[in-house]
Every structure is written in structure tokens, then in C-alpha cells.
Design an enzyme around this catalytic site. Sequence first.
Site, PDB file in Angstrom:
ATOM      1  N   CYS A 190       0.815  -1.225   0.000  1.00  0.00           N
ATOM      2  CA  CYS A 190       0.000   0.000   0.000  1.00  0.00           C
ATOM      3  C   CYS A 190       0.840   1.263   0.000  1.00  0.00           C
ATOM      4  O   CYS A 190       0.306   2.347  -0.227  1.00  0.00           O
ATOM      5  CB  CYS A 190      -0.911   0.000   1.211  1.00  0.00           C
ATOM      6  SG  CYS A 190      -2.122  -1.299   1.107  1.00  0.00           S
ATOM      7  N   PHE A 195      -9.929  -5.346  -0.427  1.00  0.00           N
ATOM      8  CA  PHE A 195      -9.110  -4.973  -1.592  1.00  0.00           C
ATOM      9  C   PHE A 195      -9.902  -4.909  -2.896  1.00  0.00           C
ATOM     10  O   PHE A 195     -10.801  -5.699  -3.143  1.00  0.00           O
ATOM     11  CB  PHE A 195      -7.938  -5.949  -1.775  1.00  0.00           C
ATOM     12  CG  PHE A 195      -6.863  -5.777  -0.718  1.00  0.00           C
ATOM     13  CD1 PHE A 195      -6.346  -4.525  -0.425  1.00  0.00           C
ATOM     14  CD2 PHE A 195      -6.369  -6.862  -0.019  1.00  0.00           C
ATOM     15  CE1 PHE A 195      -5.373  -4.352   0.545  1.00  0.00           C
ATOM     16  CE2 PHE A 195      -5.384  -6.707   0.957  1.00  0.00           C
ATOM     17  CZ  PHE A 195      -4.901  -5.451   1.241  1.00  0.00           C
ATOM     18  N   HIS A 247      -3.641   7.489   2.615  1.00  0.00           N
ATOM     19  CA  HIS A 247      -4.001   6.207   1.999  1.00  0.00           C
ATOM     20  C   HIS A 247      -5.036   5.519   2.892  1.00  0.00           C
ATOM     21  O   HIS A 247      -4.737   5.184   4.041  1.00  0.00           O
ATOM     22  CB  HIS A 247      -2.748   5.320   1.867  1.00  0.00           C
ATOM     23  CG  HIS A 247      -3.103   3.886   1.620  1.00  0.00           C
ATOM     24  ND1 HIS A 247      -3.569   3.443   0.410  1.00  0.00           N
ATOM     25  CD2 HIS A 247      -3.104   2.811   2.440  1.00  0.00           C
ATOM     26  CE1 HIS A 247      -3.835   2.155   0.486  1.00  0.00           C
ATOM     27  NE2 HIS A 247      -3.556   1.749   1.714  1.00  0.00           N
ATOM     28  N   ASN A 252      -9.850  -0.814  -1.000  1.00  0.00           N
ATOM     29  CA  ASN A 252      -8.410  -0.571  -0.866  1.00  0.00           C
ATOM     30  C   ASN A 252      -7.679  -1.060  -2.128  1.00  0.00           C
ATOM     31  O   ASN A 252      -7.510  -2.256  -2.323  1.00  0.00           O
ATOM     32  CB  ASN A 252      -7.909  -1.308   0.390  1.00  0.00           C
ATOM     33  CG  ASN A 252      -6.414  -1.106   0.615  1.00  0.00           C
ATOM     34  OD1 ASN A 252      -5.689  -0.639  -0.260  1.00  0.00           O
ATOM     35  ND2 ASN A 252      -5.951  -1.474   1.801  1.00  0.00           N
TER      36      ASN A 252
HETATM   37  C1  LIG Z   1      -0.816  -4.796   2.060  1.00  0.00           C
HETATM   38  C2  LIG Z   1      -0.218  -3.482   2.324  1.00  0.00           C
HETATM   39  O1  LIG Z   1       0.854  -3.201   1.936  1.00  0.00           O
HETATM   40  C3  LIG Z   1      -0.853  -2.457   3.115  1.00  0.00           C
HETATM   41  C4  LIG Z   1      -2.249  -2.709   3.463  1.00  0.00           C
HETATM   42  O2  LIG Z   1      -3.021  -3.357   2.930  1.00  0.00           O
HETATM   43  S1  LIG Z   1      -2.692  -2.015   4.735  1.00  0.00           S
HETATM   44  C5  LIG Z   1      -4.308  -2.657   4.911  1.00  0.00           C
HETATM   45  C6  LIG Z   1      -4.611  -2.164   6.083  1.00  0.00           C
HETATM   46  N1  LIG Z   1      -5.968  -2.437   6.422  1.00  0.00           N
HETATM   47  C7  LIG Z   1      -6.218  -3.077   7.530  1.00  0.00           C
HETATM   48  O3  LIG Z   1      -5.335  -3.537   8.219  1.00  0.00           O
HETATM   49  C8  LIG Z   1      -7.653  -3.173   7.927  1.00  0.00           C
HETATM   50  C9  LIG Z   1      -7.933  -2.204   9.016  1.00  0.00           C
HETATM   51  N2  LIG Z   1      -9.113  -2.596   9.749  1.00  0.00           N
HETATM   52  C10 LIG Z   1     -10.334  -2.060   9.542  1.00  0.00           C
HETATM   53  O4  LIG Z   1     -10.534  -1.159   8.749  1.00  0.00           O
HETATM   54  C11 LIG Z   1     -11.455  -2.561  10.427  1.00  0.00           C
HETATM   55  O5  LIG Z   1     -10.874  -3.227  11.553  1.00  0.00           O
HETATM   56  C12 LIG Z   1     -12.436  -3.536   9.717  1.00  0.00           C
HETATM   57  C13 LIG Z   1     -13.201  -2.795   8.652  1.00  0.00           C
HETATM   58  C14 LIG Z   1     -11.723  -4.725   9.104  1.00  0.00           C
HETATM   59  C15 LIG Z   1     -13.443  -4.068  10.752  1.00  0.00           C
HETATM   60  O6  LIG Z   1     -14.063  -2.968  11.396  1.00  0.00           O
HETATM   61  P1  LIG Z   1     -14.040  -2.822  13.003  1.00  0.00           P
HETATM   62  O7  LIG Z   1     -14.658  -1.540  13.334  1.00  0.00           O
HETATM   63  O8  LIG Z   1     -12.645  -3.054  13.491  1.00  0.00           O
HETATM   64  O9  LIG Z   1     -15.025  -3.950  13.434  1.00  0.00           O
HETATM   65  P2  LIG Z   1     -14.817  -5.174  14.470  1.00  0.00           P
HETATM   66  O10 LIG Z   1     -16.191  -5.554  14.934  1.00  0.00           O
HETATM   67  O11 LIG Z   1     -13.804  -4.864  15.523  1.00  0.00           O
HETATM   68  O12 LIG Z   1     -14.241  -6.324  13.525  1.00  0.00           O
HETATM   69  C16 LIG Z   1     -15.084  -7.092  12.695  1.00  0.00           C
HETATM   70  C17 LIG Z   1     -14.488  -8.475  12.586  1.00  0.00           C
HETATM   71  O13 LIG Z   1     -13.257  -8.353  11.826  1.00  0.00           O
HETATM   72  C18 LIG Z   1     -12.212  -9.023  12.522  1.00  0.00           C
HETATM   73  N3  LIG Z   1     -10.944  -8.394  12.149  1.00  0.00           N
HETATM   74  C19 LIG Z   1     -10.619  -7.078  12.158  1.00  0.00           C
HETATM   75  N4  LIG Z   1      -9.350  -6.915  11.676  1.00  0.00           N
HETATM   76  C20 LIG Z   1      -8.902  -8.144  11.369  1.00  0.00           C
HETATM   77  C21 LIG Z   1      -7.676  -8.627  10.810  1.00  0.00           C
HETATM   78  N5  LIG Z   1      -6.676  -7.774  10.461  1.00  0.00           N
HETATM   79  N6  LIG Z   1      -7.554  -9.945  10.604  1.00  0.00           N
HETATM   80  C22 LIG Z   1      -8.580 -10.811  10.898  1.00  0.00           C
HETATM   81  N7  LIG Z   1      -9.786 -10.398  11.424  1.00  0.00           N
HETATM   82  C23 LIG Z   1      -9.922  -9.091  11.660  1.00  0.00           C
HETATM   83  C24 LIG Z   1     -12.569  -8.835  14.005  1.00  0.00           C
HETATM   84  O14 LIG Z   1     -11.912  -9.784  14.806  1.00  0.00           O
HETATM   85  C25 LIG Z   1     -14.093  -9.043  13.961  1.00  0.00           C
HETATM   86  O15 LIG Z   1     -14.368 -10.420  13.909  1.00  0.00           O
HETATM   87  P3  LIG Z   1     -15.747 -10.956  14.614  1.00  0.00           P
HETATM   88  O16 LIG Z   1     -16.879 -10.200  14.011  1.00  0.00           O
HETATM   89  O17 LIG Z   1     -15.778 -12.423  14.275  1.00  0.00           O
HETATM   90  O18 LIG Z   1     -15.597 -10.670  16.075  1.00  0.00           O
END
Ligand SMILES: CC(=O)CC(=O)SCCNC(=O)CCNC(=O)[C@H](O)C(C)(C)COP(=O)(O)OP(=O)(O)OC[C@H]1O[C@@H](n2cnc3c(N)ncnc32)[C@H](O)[C@@H]1OP(=O)(O)O
Length: 388
Positions: free
Chosen positions: A162, A210, A300, A333
Site C-alpha cells: 500500500c 481490496f 491512503h 483498498n
Molecule cells: C498490504 C499493504 O501493503 C498495506 C495494506 O493493505 S494495509 C491494509 C490495512 N488495512 C487493515 O489492516 C484493515 C484495518 N481494519 C479495519 O478497517 C477494520 O478493523 C475492519 C473494517 C476490518 C473491521 O471494522 P471494526 O470496526 O474493526 O469492526 P470489528 O467488529 O472490531 O471487527 C469485525 C471483525 O473483523 C475481525 N478483524 C478485524 N481486523 C482483522 C484482521 N486484520 N484480521 C482478521 N480479522 C480481523 C474482528 O476480529 C471481527 O471479527 P468478529 O466479528 O468475528 O468478532
Amino acid sequence: MPGAATAAVVDNRRCTRHAEGPATVLAIGTANPANICPQDEFTDYYFGLTKSEHLTELKDKMKRICQKSGIEKRYIHLDEELIRAHPEIIDKNLPSLKLVPKLAESAARKAITEWGRPATDITHLIFSTYSGWRAPSADLQLATLLGLRPTVSRTILSLHGCSGGSRALQLAKEIAENNHGARVLVALSELTLVCFSTPDESKIVGHGLFGDGAGAIIVGADPLADGKRPLFEMVAASQTMIPGTEHALGLQATDKGIDFHLSIQVPTVIKDNIHQCLLDTFQSVGNTDPNWNDLFWAVHPGGRAILDNIEGKLQLEPGKLAASRHVLSEYGNMSGAMIVFVLDELRRRREKEEGVQQQPEWGVMLAFGPGITVEAMVLRNPFSTGIN
Ligand SMILES: CC(=O)CC(=O)SCCNC(=O)CCNC(=O)[C@H](O)C(C)(C)COP(=O)(O)OP(=O)(O)OC[C@H]1O[C@@H](n2cnc3c(N)ncnc32)[C@H](O)[C@@H]1OP(=O)(O)O
């Protein structure tokens, strides 16, 4: 003849000239595949496509993630027709990635048209993608598709994830400022096809967030030679590695495509480190006490939780991350390509709001990639009259 030898090489190193002004963004283009996936239909579509309806718990989890993602729709090249034609995609043999340079071409053509000069005036090409690793690589294919000059200086970056777009823009800035007259085409193109897999607990978040897209930006210093005011000035840039976070975010090329890992801690790691990273970046331009709300923001949008955490930590006013939230909502994303969409959205809002409300003079671009690495760049709005 002794004493009359003609030099085979004219040493003109002392004549190498640096640019007179800072690097600037001269033109922007973006592109996506035609296939749109509404986020509220994605879970059924994906579990149906992969014949995984029996994985009911995982399917429910993906539904919860999609509901909370802040995403309305994504563009995803892979559809049922493609799967029917290439069943090996599900079986995880290396899928066809011909679209990677083609999508970049489409974005680059828009940027070149906006720039208004011939493609052969491009002196350097930097291509970043996590979606293609072959040689000759996608940068060469793109140069050929666009008809760039054979001497164009090409660089390909891969697996910056990213932060690939921001890394490429930092390099373009350095090239433009150190080579008088350089015009650098930065191209990003990302296809989730390469990380497509059947549902798996460890990858469910990536599959839920993604999307596919491409972006292109032309960077040059001494912009007046192009006859137009630039879109953004690229003032200063920094790259910061957050120690001890290598485990949190990763991409790995395997014989079956790209394997990725997104730890649940990513939003928290970014929250805990972003303030210091930004202070260090602004200190490098002599601002030791920046007011974050005086800036415009090009972040981002890796995930909704990341934007929420940055907004909370820096106590940003509502609306400061509106461009990032809008792009996340409309496209999901798109990894490295996404920062181009955010810059494009910011300039669109600037044009729309002109005369009503002025965007601030100074701003910051931020992206996060494996490492965890934070890429930051101080930007200036050349259209500002200096009143924040
Ligand atoms: C690859 C690259 O170079 C760079 C990148 O991609 S950076 C990408 C970065 N993006 C991320 O890391 C995602 C960031 N996270 C988010 O935006 C949010 O956590 C989300 C939209 C995924 C969920 O929203 P939230 O407000 O956190 O909701 P929340 O209820 O806590 O989580 C929902 C579910 O997702 C799960 N979850 C959240 N993040 C997780 C992860 N990274 N891995 C696995 N599960 C995950 C939670 O455990 C929860 O599971 P259950 O419903 O079974 O309990």
C-alpha cells in the site's frame, strides 16, 4: 596520430543541471476495470464463486467485516466469466496478469492528455505493483504500449504494497529535482487476481477490502516550462520504519501467487506511531509545532479503522479525511494505486469549492506498507493565496 587523439567520450558531468524549482504534480489519471462489486453483495458473490457456501461461520464474519468497512463498492476484474475461462485461478496456479500494464496504460493516457505534451517527452518511468513479477516486466510493457522513447529510464518497484504509490512519488521527486527537464511518469496498477484464494480465516479481511485500480501521475520540477500551474508541490518527504512490526503486515510471492497477511494490530500500530512520524517530517521543513487542522490531508485509506485512528489521535476536525473516506467508499483498498485517487479527489474538491472555501496552503500525504513503513510527504497547494 600521437598528440592529436580525439576524446571518445565528452565528459560533461560538470554540466549536469539540477532543476530550479521543487518537484510538482503536473497531471493525474486513474482507471479501473469495468466489473463493479457492490460491497453488500460481495460476501454472497465471493462464497458462491469459490463454492464455499458451507463455510457459514467464515461467511458471517466476512459479512460483518464488509458492513463495517466504510466501502460501498469495489472494482474487481475477476468475474464468473473469467473463472469459467480460467478455472486454474481457483486452483491457484499463476493467473494471467496481462491487465496490469493495460490498466496502467489507461490511467497514464489520461494523465498524459491532461499534461498536454507527447508521451515521448517522458524521460523517466517508475512503475509500482504487487501484482506482477516477470521479466521483461510491466514497466517495459507499459513503455511499449504508450510509445515512450526507447531511452526512457525505467524502474519497477514491487511488493511495497500500500505504500508503493508514495514510494514511487518520493523517487520521482528526487529524480525531477536532480535532473533538469526530467518528466517522470509514475504508474501504479494493482489487481487482486494475484492474491485470489478460497475463503481462509487469515485472509478474510484482505478479501473483504481490496479492489482493483490503476493511477498515474506526471512529476516535474520547473513546471512553468509546461505552461500550466502544477496541481501540488512536493515539498519534503520521509520514510519511517516502525521497529518490531515486521510481523504485522506482509506480502509474499509464492508459486501460487501473492500471499498476504494483515494483522489485527495494524490500525493500533499506526495510531501509536503516526504523531511522531509527522512531527519528524515537519521538523525537516522547519515547522516544529504544526497544527494538524491547518493542513489538507491525503491519507491512503487502508481500512476504515486506520482513518478513524488517525483522525482520533491527531484530533482532526470532521471532514479533514473526507477525500480518503470517499475513495475508500467508492473503490475499496486499491493498495499502491489508491493515493493517486485520493490526490485526484482532493484536486476535484478544490476545483468544486473554489471561491467558496479554500483548501489550506499546506498539506500532507501519508501511506503505510509492509514493515510497517510510513511514507509521508509535505505538500503545498499552488492555488492557495496563503490564507488557511
Ligand atoms: C498490504 C499493504 O501493503 C498495506 C495494506 O493493505 S494495509 C491494509 C490495512 N488495512 C487493515 O489492516 C484493515 C484495518 N481494519 C479495519 O478497517 C477494520 O478493523 C475492519 C473494517 C476490518 C473491521 O471494522 P471494526 O470496526 O474493526 O469492526 P470489528 O467488529 O472490531 O471487527 C469485525 C471483525 O473483523 C475481525 N478483524 C478485524 N481486523 C482483522 C484482521 N486484520 N484480521 C482478521 N480479522 C480481523 C474482528 O476480529 C471481527 O471479527 P468478529 O466479528 O468475528 O468478532
